[in-house]
Motif scaffolding. Structure first.
Motif, PDB file in Angstrom:
ATOM      1  N   THR A 110       0.883  -1.159   0.011  1.00 46.74           N
ATOM      2  CA  THR A 110       0.046  -0.091   0.064  1.00 46.74           C
ATOM      3  C   THR A 110       0.773   1.195   0.150  1.00 46.74           C
ATOM      4  N   VAL A 111       0.270   2.222  -0.103  1.00 41.65           N
ATOM      5  CA  VAL A 111       0.977   3.472  -0.361  1.00 41.65           C
ATOM      6  C   VAL A 111       1.588   4.076   0.998  1.00 41.65           C
ATOM      7  N   GLY A 112       0.903   3.829   1.891  1.00 41.33           N
ATOM      8  CA  GLY A 112       1.387   3.944   3.399  1.00 41.33           C
ATOM      9  C   GLY A 112       2.617   2.756   3.751  1.00 41.33           C
ATOM     10  N   GLN A 113       2.791   1.516   3.297  1.00 39.07           N
ATOM     11  CA  GLN A 113       3.776   0.772   3.641  1.00 39.07           C
ATOM     12  C   GLN A 113       4.947   1.368   2.646  1.00 39.07           C
ATOM     13  N   ILE A 114       4.599   1.941   1.320  1.00 36.21           N
ATOM     14  CA  ILE A 114       5.781   2.196   0.524  1.00 36.21           C
ATOM     15  C   ILE A 114       6.643   3.319   1.342  1.00 36.21           C
ATOM     16  N   ASN A 149      -4.402   3.416   2.519  1.00 33.67           N
ATOM     17  CA  ASN A 149      -4.184   2.011   2.290  1.00 33.67           C
ATOM     18  C   ASN A 149      -4.621   1.713   0.932  1.00 33.67           C
ATOM     19  N   ARG A 150      -4.504   2.667  -0.341  1.00 32.71           N
ATOM     20  CA  ARG A 150      -4.445   2.420  -1.753  1.00 32.71           C
ATOM     21  C   ARG A 150      -3.384   1.747  -1.895  1.00 32.71           C
ATOM     22  N   TYR A 151      -3.424   1.167  -3.396  1.00 32.89           N
ATOM     23  CA  TYR A 151      -2.112   0.425  -3.972  1.00 32.89           C
ATOM     24  C   TYR A 151      -1.909   1.500  -5.097  1.00 32.89           C
ATOM     25  N   GLU A 154      -3.873   2.504  -8.195  1.00 33.56           N
ATOM     26  CA  GLU A 154      -4.974   3.095  -8.294  1.00 33.56           C
ATOM     27  C   GLU A 154      -4.585   4.867  -8.532  1.00 33.56           C
ATOM     28  N   PHE A 155      -3.416   5.191  -8.678  1.00 30.88           N
ATOM     29  CA  PHE A 155      -3.061   6.578  -8.810  1.00 30.88           C
ATOM     30  C   PHE A 155      -2.373   6.992 -10.258  1.00 30.88           C
ATOM     31  N   SER A 156      -2.459   7.971 -10.686  1.00 28.83           N
ATOM     32  CA  SER A 156      -2.026   8.715 -11.921  1.00 28.83           C
ATOM     33  C   SER A 156      -0.358   8.575 -11.793  1.00 28.83           C
ATOM     34  N   GLY A 157       0.257   8.784 -13.020  1.00 29.94           N
ATOM     35  CA  GLY A 157       1.661   8.728 -13.146  1.00 29.94           C
ATOM     36  C   GLY A 157       2.346  10.040 -12.092  1.00 29.94           C
ATOM     37  N   GLY A 158       1.727  11.016 -12.080  1.00 37.62           N
ATOM     38  CA  GLY A 158       2.027  12.292 -11.391  1.00 37.62           C
ATOM     39  C   GLY A 158       1.944  12.092  -9.854  1.00 37.62           C
ATOM     40  N   GLN A 159       0.805  11.396  -9.632  1.00 39.65           N
ATOM     41  CA  GLN A 159       0.727  11.180  -8.034  1.00 39.65           C
ATOM     42  C   GLN A 159       1.585   9.993  -7.607  1.00 39.65           C
ATOM     43  N   CYS A 160       2.019   8.975  -8.541  1.00 40.24           N
ATOM     44  CA  CYS A 160       2.860   8.182  -8.174  1.00 40.24           C
ATOM     45  C   CYS A 160       4.293   8.637  -7.811  1.00 40.24           C
ATOM     46  N   GLN A 161       4.576   9.542  -8.685  1.00 36.45           N
ATOM     47  CA  GLN A 161       5.897  10.460  -8.710  1.00 36.45           C
ATOM     48  C   GLN A 161       5.672  11.112  -7.033  1.00 36.45           C
ATOM     49  N   ARG A 162       4.616  11.564  -6.797  1.00 38.56           N
ATOM     50  CA  ARG A 162       4.466  12.370  -5.488  1.00 38.56           C
ATOM     51  C   ARG A 162       4.681  11.221  -4.325  1.00 38.56           C
ATOM     52  N   ILE A 163       4.116  10.031  -4.450  1.00 34.42           N
ATOM     53  CA  ILE A 163       4.465   8.923  -3.704  1.00 34.42           C
ATOM     54  C   ILE A 163       6.009   8.506  -3.647  1.00 34.42           C
TER      55      ILE A 163
END
Ligand SMILES: Nc1ncnc2c1ncn2[C@@H]1O[C@H](COP(=O)(O)OP(=O)(O)OP(=O)(O)O)[C@@H](O)[C@H]1O
Ligand SMILES: [Mg+2]
Length: 332
Positions: A110-114, A149-151, A154-163
Motif C-alpha cells: 500500500t502507499v502507506g507501506q511504501i 491504504n490504496r495501492y 490506483e494512482f496517476s503517473g504524477g501522483q505515483c511520483q509524489r508517492i
C-alpha cells in the motif's frame, strides 16, 4: 561553508564480456573522471544526452555501482568504496527518486507501506508515530492522507511520483537525487512535480541533484548546472550564467535546440547541429571527447584533453566562448 559532497576524479567502468570467440573482454567508461561540489541546500542540475553517464554517476554516489575516486561527504567520509554496512548511514541521508514512477513502486504494497519503508529500515519508531509521519508527508506532497491504504495502480503517473518523493523525504535526507523524475510524465504534469520539488527543496533546506536530458527542464529549479558528455563534465556554472553565456560548444548546441516560447525569436534562431553520431563509450575519442562533433575542433583537441577550468564558470574546452558568426554559418 563545507560542501555536502565534494567529488574528485569520480570514475565508473563496466567490464563487458567478449562478444566473439577471439575478442577480448572490453571496458566501458561510463563516468570518466568527474569533479564537482554540491553545497547544502543547493540544487545541481545534471544534463546530457542518453548514455552520457548521468544515472551511473548518481548510482555511484550511493554505492549502487563500484566506482573509484572520491565523493567526500560533509563529515569527511569518502562514500566511494564504503562497505554496505557503513554506507547504510548515508543511505538515509541520500535518497533517490526515479524516472518511472509506477515501476519504482512495489505493486503489492500500500502507499502507506511504501512511504514508511525507508523509515522502518533506518529508524525504530512506534507504529502510530510512523503512521502520523506518513500521513503528514502525504499531505506535504499533495496526496490525500486518507488514501494511505490504496495501492500504486490506483494512482496517476504524477501522483505515483509524489508517492516516490514522499518515500524519499520521510527519513529527512540532506540530499535527494532525482533521476529524470518528470521524463515519464505528461508535459502538463511535469511543471507541477518540478514546482513541488522546488518548494520542498526551499522549505526543508534540502540539496537536490536533478538529472534531465534537456536543459529547459532544469533551468528554473537549478542553482547550478553541470553538462555531461560521454562520461565527462563539459561545463559547470551558475544557471543564469550557463543559459545567458554558454561557453562550451556542446552546451551551445544543446541550448540552441531548446524551443523559445516567442514565435518571432523562435523563427530567427539558429540551431547548431551536432555533426555525426555519439561515439561509443567503449572507444571514446582521444583528447576532448566532444571533438568529433564539435564545430570548433582543431588538432590540439585530438592531442590533449582540456581540463575543467575557470571559477566559478567552469568549462572543459581549449577554445571556449560564444560561436562566431562565421562558425555558425559553417555549422548550419
Ligand atoms: N550495468 C551496466 N553495465 C554495462 N554498461 C552500463 C551499465 N549501466 C550503464 N551502462 C552504460 O554506461 C553508459 C552510461 O549510462 P547511463 O545510464 O549512466 O547514462 P544516462 O546519461 O543516465 O542515460 P539516459 O539519459 O538514457 O538515462 C551507457 O553507455 C550505458 O550503456
Ligand atoms: Mg539515466
Amino acid at each position: 561553508m563545507t560542501p555536502l559532497i565534494t567529488a574528485r576524479d569520480l570514475r565508473v567502468s563496466f567490464d563487458l564480456p567478449a562478444q566473439g570467440l577471439f575478442q577480448k573482454p572490453r571496458q566501458l567508461h561510463a563516468v570518466g573522471g568527474v569533479d564537482f561540489t554540491l553545497m547544502p541546500g543547493e540544487t545541481l542540475g545534471i544534463v546530457g544526452e542518453s548514455g552520457s553517464g548521468k544515472s551511473t554517476l548518481a548510482r555511484a554516489l550511493i554505492g549502487l555501482v563500484p566506482a573509484t575516486g572520491e565523493a567526500v561527504w560533509q563529515d569527511g567520509t569518502n562514500l566511494i568504496g564504503l562497505s554496505p554496512r557503513r554506507m547504510l548511514k548515508y543511505r538515509s541521508e541520500i535518497q533517490m527518486v526515479f524516472q518511472d514512477p509506477l515501476a519504482s513502486l512495489d505493486p503489492r504494497m500500500t502507499v502507506g507501506q511504501i512511504i514508511a519503508e525507508p523509515l522502518l529500515t533506518h529508524h525504530r519508531l512506534p507504529r502510530d508515530q510512523v503512521r502520523t509521519r506518513v500521513k503528514d508527508m502525504m499531505d506535504r506532497v499533495g496526496l490525500l492522507p486518507n488514501q494511505i491504504n490504496r495501492y500504486p495502480h490506483e494512482f496517476s503517473g504524477g501522483q505515483c511520483q509524489r508517492i516516490g518523493i514522499a518515500r524519499a523525504l520521510i527519513v529527512q535526507p540532506k540530499l535527494v537525487i532525482c533521476d529524470e523524475p518528470v521524463s515519464a510524465l505528461d508535459v502538463s504534469i511535469q511543471a507541477q512535480v518540478i514546482n513541488l520539488l522546488a518548494d520542498l527543496q526551499r522549505d526543508l533546506g534540502l540539496a537536490l541533484i536533478f538529472i534531465a536530458h534537456d536543459l529547459s527542464v532544469v533551468k528554473h529549479i537549478s542553482h547550478r548546472v553541470l553538462v555531461m558528455y560521454l562520461g565527462r563534465v563539459m561545463e559547470l556554472a551558475q544557471a543564469e550564467a550557463l543559459y545567458a553565456d554558454p561557453r562550451h560548444p556542446y552546451t551551445q548546441a544543446l541550448l540552441s535546440a531548446v524551443p523559445i516560447p516567442y514565435p518571432q525569436l523562435e523563427r530567427q534562431k539558429r540551431i547548431i547541429p551536432l555533426r555525426g553520431e555519439l561515439p561509443s563509450p567503449m572507444n571514446p575519442p582521444s583528447g576532448c571527447v566532444f571533438r568529433t562533433r564539435c564545430p570548433r575542433a582543431q588538432d590540439l583537441c585530438a592531442a590533449q584533453r582540456p581540463a575543467l577550468s575557470g571559477q566559478p564558470h567552469q568549462v572543459a574546452c581549449h577554445f571556449p566562448g560564444a560561436l562566431r558568426p562565421e562558425e555558425l554559418a559553417q555549422a548550419g
